[in-house]
Design a protein around this motif. Sequence first.
Motif, short mmCIF file in Angstrom:
data_model
loop_
_atom_site.label_atom_id
_atom_site.label_comp_id
_atom_site.label_asym_id
_atom_site.label_seq_id
_atom_site.Cartn_x
_atom_site.Cartn_y
_atom_site.Cartn_z
N ASN A 66 0.86 -1.18 0.00
CA ASN A 66 0.00 0.00 0.00
C ASN A 66 0.90 1.23 0.00
O ASN A 66 1.65 1.44 0.94
CB ASN A 66 -0.91 -0.01 1.23
CG ASN A 66 -2.04 0.96 1.12
OD1 ASN A 66 -2.06 1.83 0.27
ND2 ASN A 66 -3.02 0.81 2.01
N PRO A 67 0.86 2.06 -1.05
CA PRO A 67 1.81 3.17 -1.14
C PRO A 67 1.57 4.32 -0.17
O PRO A 67 2.49 5.05 0.13
CB PRO A 67 1.66 3.65 -2.59
CG PRO A 67 0.34 3.16 -3.03
CD PRO A 67 0.04 1.93 -2.25
N LEU A 68 0.36 4.48 0.34
CA LEU A 68 0.09 5.58 1.27
C LEU A 68 -0.86 5.12 2.36
O LEU A 68 -2.03 4.85 2.09
CB LEU A 68 -0.51 6.78 0.54
CG LEU A 68 -0.78 8.01 1.41
CD1 LEU A 68 0.51 8.53 2.01
CD2 LEU A 68 -1.45 9.09 0.60
N VAL A 69 -0.34 5.03 3.58
CA VAL A 69 -1.13 4.68 4.75
C VAL A 69 -0.96 5.81 5.76
O VAL A 69 0.17 6.23 6.02
CB VAL A 69 -0.65 3.35 5.37
CG1 VAL A 69 -1.45 3.01 6.61
CG2 VAL A 69 -0.71 2.23 4.36
N LYS A 70 -2.06 6.30 6.29
CA LYS A 70 -1.97 7.35 7.30
C LYS A 70 -1.93 6.72 8.68
O LYS A 70 -2.73 5.83 8.99
CB LYS A 70 -3.14 8.31 7.20
CG LYS A 70 -3.05 9.25 6.02
CD LYS A 70 -4.09 10.32 6.15
CE LYS A 70 -3.89 11.37 5.09
NZ LYS A 70 -4.85 12.46 5.24
N THR A 96 4.33 3.95 4.10
CA THR A 96 4.17 3.04 2.97
C THR A 96 4.29 1.63 3.53
O THR A 96 5.24 1.33 4.25
CB THR A 96 5.26 3.27 1.91
OG1 THR A 96 5.14 4.60 1.41
CG2 THR A 96 5.13 2.29 0.76
N GLN A 97 3.31 0.78 3.22
CA GLN A 97 3.37 -0.60 3.70
C GLN A 97 4.06 -1.45 2.65
O GLN A 97 3.69 -1.45 1.48
CB GLN A 97 1.97 -1.14 3.96
CG GLN A 97 1.98 -2.52 4.58
CD GLN A 97 0.58 -3.04 4.86
OE1 GLN A 97 -0.39 -2.52 4.36
NE2 GLN A 97 0.50 -4.08 5.65
N VAL A 98 5.11 -2.19 3.09
CA VAL A 98 5.87 -3.02 2.18
C VAL A 98 5.95 -4.44 2.75
O VAL A 98 5.84 -4.64 3.96
CB VAL A 98 7.30 -2.48 1.94
CG1 VAL A 98 7.26 -1.13 1.26
CG2 VAL A 98 8.09 -2.40 3.22
#
Length: 105
Positions: A66-70, A96-98
């Motif tokens: 997920n490229p953008l997680v708040k 960013t979730q990797v």
Amino acid sequence: MYAIVEIQGQQFKVEEGKKLFVHHIKDVEAGKTVEFDKVLLVDADGAVKVGAPTVEGAKVVVEVVNPLVKGDKVIVFKMKRRKDYRKKNGHREQFTQVEVKQVIA
């Protein structure tokens, strides 16, 4: 097998299949792979290699989930008693979730 890798100024212990939240990486899309070559330490079944400052030829391959997680909201509150001074401010960190796909040593 695990490794200690530096990603955007922070150090993480990574293993294959592990998911991480790292500081926001710009210009990445979900499903793309990213390589990090600042590997500080590698442990391959008890054989430990420590870099000075990094391990030669070692890298970590991750896939962007997920490229953008708040993150959670953080409230910053400043106050000085008896001085009528109060400031309230807040922010939400972006991550960013990797997922770690491969540790190459």
